[in-house]
Design a protein around this motif. Structure first.
Motif, short mmCIF file in Angstrom:
data_model
loop_
_atom_site.label_atom_id
_atom_site.label_comp_id
_atom_site.label_asym_id
_atom_site.label_seq_id
_atom_site.Cartn_x
_atom_site.Cartn_y
_atom_site.Cartn_z
N SER A 81 0.81 -1.22 0.00
CA SER A 81 0.00 0.00 0.00
C SER A 81 0.84 1.27 0.00
CB SER A 81 -0.92 0.01 1.23
OG SER A 81 -1.88 -1.03 1.13
N LEU A 82 2.15 1.13 0.08
CA LEU A 82 3.02 2.30 0.01
C LEU A 82 2.85 2.94 -1.37
CD1 LEU A 82 5.33 3.85 1.52
CD2 LEU A 82 6.93 2.42 0.24
N PRO A 83 2.55 4.24 -1.44
CA PRO A 83 2.35 4.89 -2.74
C PRO A 83 3.58 4.75 -3.64
CG PRO A 83 1.56 6.30 -0.97
CD PRO A 83 2.29 5.16 -0.32
N GLN A 84 3.34 4.52 -4.91
CA GLN A 84 4.45 4.30 -5.83
C GLN A 84 5.33 5.53 -6.00
OE1 GLN A 84 3.36 2.40 -9.50
NE2 GLN A 84 2.62 0.55 -8.46
N GLU A 85 4.74 6.71 -5.83
CA GLU A 85 5.58 7.91 -5.92
C GLU A 85 6.59 7.98 -4.77
OE1 GLU A 85 1.51 9.24 -4.21
OE2 GLU A 85 2.29 7.87 -5.75
#
Length: 505
Positions: free
Chosen positions: A492-496
């Motif tokens: 769930s860590l944002p890809q950005e």
């Protein structure tokens, strides 16, 4: 930062281009995490192995690398891993049999399917440890030859090798028919007679506690006999002579033998050392008469061992349940109960007996639900994690029994999100519940936030995909490195944020 990169390397949601970026900068730790990725592919695996030699071993064992991907001159450890898998060419074995590193020759000696000339080279190796490794895995002919090796370390390895011919194992056990050994680990390092202090103050002393030699290599010969007694290929008739040996360790090995005849087991049932009797009690080779005798043993460890015997008569087992703490586990005999026996146990008036069957996870629904309504909390606790229990019934268990069943309810695969959240807010609280909820696939965000308040549940919860992305990002700066790494591995860590972390490389 390094912990975050290790977490990212294991993150299943990491974009392809970022995987490539990590491969290009990987060290041992990052490479170890990358090696476990299911999407690594052969090309990346080869690039990673070329960059970090140690990673090639794991990649070779997992089938990600092939012969064409490895240079045995520069990637010897990866080449050894393929040889160990039976996939390397004979030329590699010949090359590595002359490797200057003793550890590599040892590893090679344990590989299957070695060419005969390589076996001969290793059998003549100047390092005893290499020859011993060969003795541990050699075929019958080589093992028989190495049984006469002058060093006891090699003979012990041969004694543990199940391919060693039975007659040779009997000779190692009795000492008859073989030349006396000339060297052991003790007389190699010390002037004899010598008895090693069990509390030896010397740092990195190579001798095990109690090792002794007066010229007859006493402790080493004991180790050879122990290995032979534990080897299932050793003839039974050679083994039974040791039922009354002065060494409890050797009698213990005899008690564990799967081929022990009843007449040999009888004297061991009276052994003065409880662990010998306990091992005998757990041995499925003993007959009902011996089991019933051991059921009245005064030592609880012996009775507990008997309870774990897969062939213990059911009436003996139920008798043991009354007076022996067996533990929260599914016993082998209970796991094989016939349907009628399951029904009988579940209807027993004794809670300790009902608890035995409640640990089964394949109970018919009617029996499972009946046990879930049991008035005894121990029975309910045993069945609470059983799949198939409805949300209503799980909630009722908590209402009736409270903290005594919370952790098992939280571990139930069918526990719904709302109930899991309720469990994390239960009063009085139970820390084990938070750890179970943190591992549960259905845990909702609200429950996971509570789990983050527990030091042991926090690293698990930090990696849960249901955790809100903003919280996951915040946990990247957690002072606990395990928490930060788990957050970096969270899909769930944002890809950005993933891209920003790798851009600092």
């Amino acid at each position: 930062m390094h912990d975050l990169l290790c977490g990212l390397a294991a993150n299943p949601a990491l974009p392809t281009e970022l995987v490539d970026r990590l491969v290009a900068v990987a060290d041992d730790d990052i490479a170890g995490a990358l090696a476990g990725r299911g999407d690594l592919g052969r090309a990346r695996a080869a690039a990673l192995a070329a960059r970090v030699d140690g990673s090639g071993v794991a990649l070779a064992y997992s089938g990600r690398l092939h012969v064409a991907d490895i240079d045995p001159l520069t990637q010897a450890d990866a080449a050894l891993a393929l040889l160990d898998e039976g996939a390397g060419p004979p030329e590699w074995a010949r090359l590595l049999s002359a490797d200057p590193a003793c550890e590599r020759r040892e590893k090679l000696a344990g590989c299957p399917g070695l060419p005969p000339d390589v076996v001969e080279t290793l059998a003549a190796d100047p390092e005893v440890s290499v020859v011993a490794e060969l003795g541990l895995s050699a075929g019958p002919d080589t093992a028989a030859r190495l049984a006469a090796h002058p060093h006891t370390h090699v003979r012990r390895a041969v004694a543990a090798n199940e391919a060693t011919p039975p007659a040779v194992l009997a000779a190692l056990l009795t000492g008859r028919g073989l030349p006396a050994p000339r060297h052991c680990a003790v007389c190699e390092h010390e002037d004899t007679p010598f008895a090693h202090d069990p509390h030896c103050p010397r740092p990195q002393c190579p001798l095990p506690p109690g090792a002794a030699c007066d010229g007859s290599h006493g402790s080493a010969l004991h180790d050879i006999r122990h290995a032979a007694l534990r080897n299932p290929a050793t003839p039974t008739e050679a083994v039974v002579a040791f039922v009354d040996h002065p060494s409890a360790l050797l009698r213990w090995a005899v008690a564990e033998r799967p081929d022990i005849p009843s007449q040999a087991g009888a004297p061991l049932a009276s052994d003065p050392v409880p662990v010998v009797r306990a091992s005998l009690a757990e041995n499925p080779a003993i007959d009902d008469t011996l089991m019933r005798r051991l059921a009245s043993d005064p030592d609880p460890g012996v009775r507990r061992g008997l309870a774990h015997n897969p062939r213990v008569p059911l009436d003996v087992l139920t008798g043991l349940a009354h007076r022996t703490k067996i533990g929260a586990t599914l016993l082998p005999r209970i796991a094989t109960c016939a349907p009628a026996e399951v029904e009988e146990l579940a209807m027993s008036p004794e809670p300790a007996i009902r608890m035995l069957v409640a640990h089964r996870r394949d109970l018919p629904p009617a029996i499972r639900d009946r046990l879930a309504e049991d008035p005894d909390a121990k029975v309910v606790n045993a069945v609470a994690s059983h799949p198939g229990l409805s949300a209503r019934r799980l909630g009722a268990l908590v209402d009736r029994h409270g903290t005594r069943v919370l952790a098992q309810v939280a571990a139930n695969p069918d526990a719904p999100p709302a109930l899991l959240e309720e469990l994390t807010r239960h009063e009085p609280p139970a820390r084990k519940v938070l750890r179970a909820v943190a591992r549960h696939p259905a845990a909702p965000a609200a429950a996971l936030l509570v789990c983050l308040t527990d030091s042991r549940a926090r690293p698990v919860a930090a990696g849960h995909p249901a955790l809100p992305p903003a919280v996951v990002v915040e946990l990247l700066s957690d002072p606990d490195r395990a928490v930060a790494e788990a957050a970096a591995a969270n899909p769930s860590l944002p890809q950005e944020v993933m891209a920003d972390l790798t851009s600092r490389l």
